[in-house]
Structure formats: C-alpha cells, structure tokens
Design a protein around this motif. Sequence first.
Motif, PDB file in Angstrom:
ATOM      1  N   ALA A 104       0.853  -1.190   0.000  1.00 44.65           N
ATOM      2  CA  ALA A 104       0.000   0.000   0.000  1.00 44.65           C
ATOM      3  C   ALA A 104       0.888   1.239   0.000  1.00 44.65           C
ATOM      4  N   ASP A 105       0.343   2.359  -0.478  1.00 47.18           N
ATOM      5  CA  ASP A 105       1.111   3.611  -0.493  1.00 47.18           C
ATOM      6  C   ASP A 105       1.588   3.987   0.901  1.00 47.18           C
ATOM      7  N   GLU A 106       0.787   3.679   1.907  1.00 47.78           N
ATOM      8  CA  GLU A 106       1.144   4.025   3.289  1.00 47.78           C
ATOM      9  C   GLU A 106       1.861   2.885   4.026  1.00 47.78           C
ATOM     10  N   ALA A 107       2.294   1.883   3.280  1.00 44.09           N
ATOM     11  CA  ALA A 107       2.969   0.733   3.904  1.00 44.09           C
ATOM     12  C   ALA A 107       4.249   1.163   4.611  1.00 44.09           C
ATOM     13  N   ARG A 108       4.538   0.490   5.697  1.00 42.08           N
ATOM     14  CA  ARG A 108       5.775   0.713   6.459  1.00 42.08           C
ATOM     15  C   ARG A 108       6.481  -0.624   6.568  1.00 42.08           C
ATOM     16  N   TRP A 109       7.712  -0.697   6.085  1.00 38.18           N
ATOM     17  CA  TRP A 109       8.498  -1.926   6.150  1.00 38.18           C
ATOM     18  C   TRP A 109       9.654  -1.646   7.089  1.00 38.18           C
ATOM     19  N   SER A 110       9.545  -2.160   8.309  1.00 38.61           N
ATOM     20  CA  SER A 110      10.567  -1.934   9.333  1.00 38.61           C
ATOM     21  C   SER A 110      11.523  -3.112   9.351  1.00 38.61           C
ATOM     22  N   ILE A 111      12.805  -2.816   9.229  1.00 32.20           N
ATOM     23  CA  ILE A 111      13.825  -3.856   9.282  1.00 32.20           C
ATOM     24  C   ILE A 111      14.669  -3.583  10.515  1.00 32.20           C
ATOM     25  N   VAL A 112      14.655  -4.531  11.433  1.00 29.80           N
ATOM     26  CA  VAL A 112      15.365  -4.377  12.695  1.00 29.80           C
ATOM     27  C   VAL A 112      16.832  -4.076  12.412  1.00 29.80           C
ATOM     28  N   GLY A 113      17.338  -3.004  13.025  1.00 29.65           N
ATOM     29  CA  GLY A 113      18.738  -2.625  12.874  1.00 29.65           C
ATOM     30  C   GLY A 113      19.035  -1.792  11.637  1.00 29.65           C
ATOM     31  N   GLU A 114      18.058  -1.635  10.728  1.00 25.17           N
ATOM     32  CA  GLU A 114      18.282  -0.851   9.508  1.00 25.17           C
ATOM     33  C   GLU A 114      17.395   0.366   9.427  1.00 25.17           C
ATOM     34  N   GLY A 115      16.181   0.264   9.899  1.00 19.36           N
ATOM     35  CA  GLY A 115      15.264   1.388   9.799  1.00 19.36           C
ATOM     36  C   GLY A 115      13.954   1.003   9.145  1.00 19.36           C
ATOM     37  N   THR A 116      13.181   2.020   8.778  1.00 22.83           N
ATOM     38  CA  THR A 116      11.861   1.812   8.198  1.00 22.83           C
ATOM     39  C   THR A 116      11.835   2.370   6.791  1.00 22.83           C
ATOM     40  N   HIS A 117      11.279   1.597   5.880  1.00 23.17           N
ATOM     41  CA  HIS A 117      11.125   2.000   4.484  1.00 23.17           C
ATOM     42  C   HIS A 117       9.639   2.189   4.225  1.00 23.17           C
ATOM     43  N   LEU A 118       9.302   3.251   3.499  1.00 20.54           N
ATOM     44  CA  LEU A 118       7.909   3.627   3.340  1.00 20.54           C
ATOM     45  C   LEU A 118       7.397   3.384   1.927  1.00 20.54           C
ATOM     46  N   GLY A 119       6.159   2.886   1.852  1.00 22.63           N
ATOM     47  CA  GLY A 119       5.463   2.720   0.588  1.00 22.63           C
ATOM     48  C   GLY A 119       6.135   1.766  -0.379  1.00 22.63           C
ATOM     49  N   PRO A 120       5.575   1.672  -1.566  1.00 17.71           N
ATOM     50  CA  PRO A 120       6.130   0.772  -2.578  1.00 17.71           C
ATOM     51  C   PRO A 120       7.590   1.082  -2.935  1.00 17.71           C
ATOM     52  N   ARG A 121       7.958   2.372  -2.924  1.00 20.79           N
ATOM     53  CA  ARG A 121       9.351   2.732  -3.239  1.00 20.79           C
ATOM     54  C   ARG A 121      10.347   2.121  -2.252  1.00 20.79           C
TER      55      ARG A 121
ATOM     56  N   HIS B  28       9.384 -12.423   8.750  1.00 21.28           N
ATOM     57  CA  HIS B  28       8.542 -11.320   8.304  1.00 21.28           C
ATOM     58  C   HIS B  28       7.194 -11.413   9.015  1.00 21.28           C
ATOM     59  N   VAL B  29       6.665 -10.263   9.408  1.00 19.05           N
ATOM     60  CA  VAL B  29       5.333 -10.176  10.007  1.00 19.05           C
ATOM     61  C   VAL B  29       4.528  -9.187   9.166  1.00 19.05           C
ATOM     62  N   PHE B  30       3.359  -9.625   8.661  1.00 13.21           N
ATOM     63  CA  PHE B  30       2.545  -8.842   7.751  1.00 13.21           C
ATOM     64  C   PHE B  30       1.246  -8.387   8.418  1.00 13.21           C
ATOM     65  N   ARG B  31       0.775  -7.209   8.031  1.00 14.11           N
ATOM     66  CA  ARG B  31      -0.582  -6.759   8.357  1.00 14.11           C
ATOM     67  C   ARG B  31      -1.211  -6.333   7.037  1.00 14.11           C
ATOM     68  N   PHE B  32      -2.288  -7.004   6.640  1.00 13.12           N
ATOM     69  CA  PHE B  32      -2.941  -6.744   5.362  1.00 13.12           C
ATOM     70  C   PHE B  32      -4.000  -5.667   5.494  1.00 13.12           C
ATOM     71  N   ALA B  33      -4.224  -4.953   4.403  1.00  7.95           N
ATOM     72  CA  ALA B  33      -5.178  -3.847   4.390  1.00  7.95           C
ATOM     73  C   ALA B  33      -6.615  -4.304   4.278  1.00  7.95           C
ATOM     74  N   GLY B  34      -6.882  -5.398   3.554  1.00 11.37           N
ATOM     75  CA  GLY B  34      -8.274  -5.752   3.340  1.00 11.37           C
ATOM     76  C   GLY B  34      -8.469  -7.171   2.871  1.00 11.37           C
TER      77      GLY B  34
ATOM     78  N   SER C   9       1.667  -3.028   6.645  1.00  9.36           N
ATOM     79  CA  SER C   9       2.923  -2.969   7.384  1.00  9.36           C
ATOM     80  C   SER C   9       3.608  -4.323   7.326  1.00  9.36           C
ATOM     81  N   LEU C  10       4.907  -4.268   7.380  1.00 11.69           N
ATOM     82  CA  LEU C  10       5.720  -5.468   7.303  1.00 11.69           C
ATOM     83  C   LEU C  10       6.938  -5.243   8.173  1.00 11.69           C
ATOM     84  N   SER C  11       7.114  -6.079   9.171  1.00 12.29           N
ATOM     85  CA  SER C  11       8.276  -6.003  10.041  1.00 12.29           C
ATOM     86  C   SER C  11       9.170  -7.177   9.733  1.00 12.29           C
ATOM     87  N   SER C  12      10.463  -6.933   9.657  1.00 10.45           N
ATOM     88  CA  SER C  12      11.403  -8.002   9.307  1.00 10.45           C
ATOM     89  C   SER C  12      12.593  -7.997  10.240  1.00 10.45           C
TER      90      SER C  12
END
Length: 131
Positions: free
Chosen positions: A38-55, A98-104, A122-125
Amino acid sequence: MEINLPSDCGNAPRTIVVGEFVAKWAQGESDAVAEWLADEARWSIVGEGTHLGPRGSREAIPRITAERLDVLSIVTHGRFASCDGYLEAGTTRIAFSHVFRFAGAFRKSCGTAHVSCPNVLSLSSRQTARR
C-alpha cells in the motif's frame, strides 16, 4: 533459485500470498514486491530502519543473490501473517522473519488458483547473516 515452501502452503489464500511475496522478495524482484505494498505501507527492518510505501521495497530487498530460499513456516490469522526461513548464497546464510498486516479482503481470480493480493499495510522483518 531453489525455492522450498512448507508442504501445507496451499491451504489458505493468505498463506499462498505470503509464500509468493517472500519468493519475489528473495529473488530481488523489487517491482513485483512494490505492487503488493500500500502507499502508506511501512516496512521496518530491525537494525536498519523503516522503508515507506512501494518505493521502499528496493531498500528492503536482500543484498545477496540467493541461490536457495527455505521458508520454514507460514502462519496466518485474520489480517495478520508471518513467515520465517533463510536465504543461502554460497557460504552465506541470512535468516529472516517477516510479520505482515494486510489492508483488506482477498479477491480470487475466476477459474484459477491465483489470488490477488490486497495491499500490505505494514511489514516487520528481522534478518541476521552468518558466513
């Protein structure tokens, strides 16, 4: 790349999606991964930081060219899912969770086993490397 998924990986639509998602991630297909975020997705990688959206998918792709993906387990419940396993390239092994939370909700394509993925919010790794 050799891809090994759990033998019970086809019992639930979200299980299939998680297996497909992690395979694309392991293969370094950031464009395919981005389509599922999703455009508002947050992909958090422990020790690296958080990456936002599809980019952000480009930054979350493994930094090795994996020869093998072993997904040890995929667990789903409602809008949540998780998977764990490891990637191997030569003598390097990267363990991931990986831990996922789906939008719908899911939509199944008519007449096929393909499942359209709802956006991942959101996706935590957690990734650890061993050489």
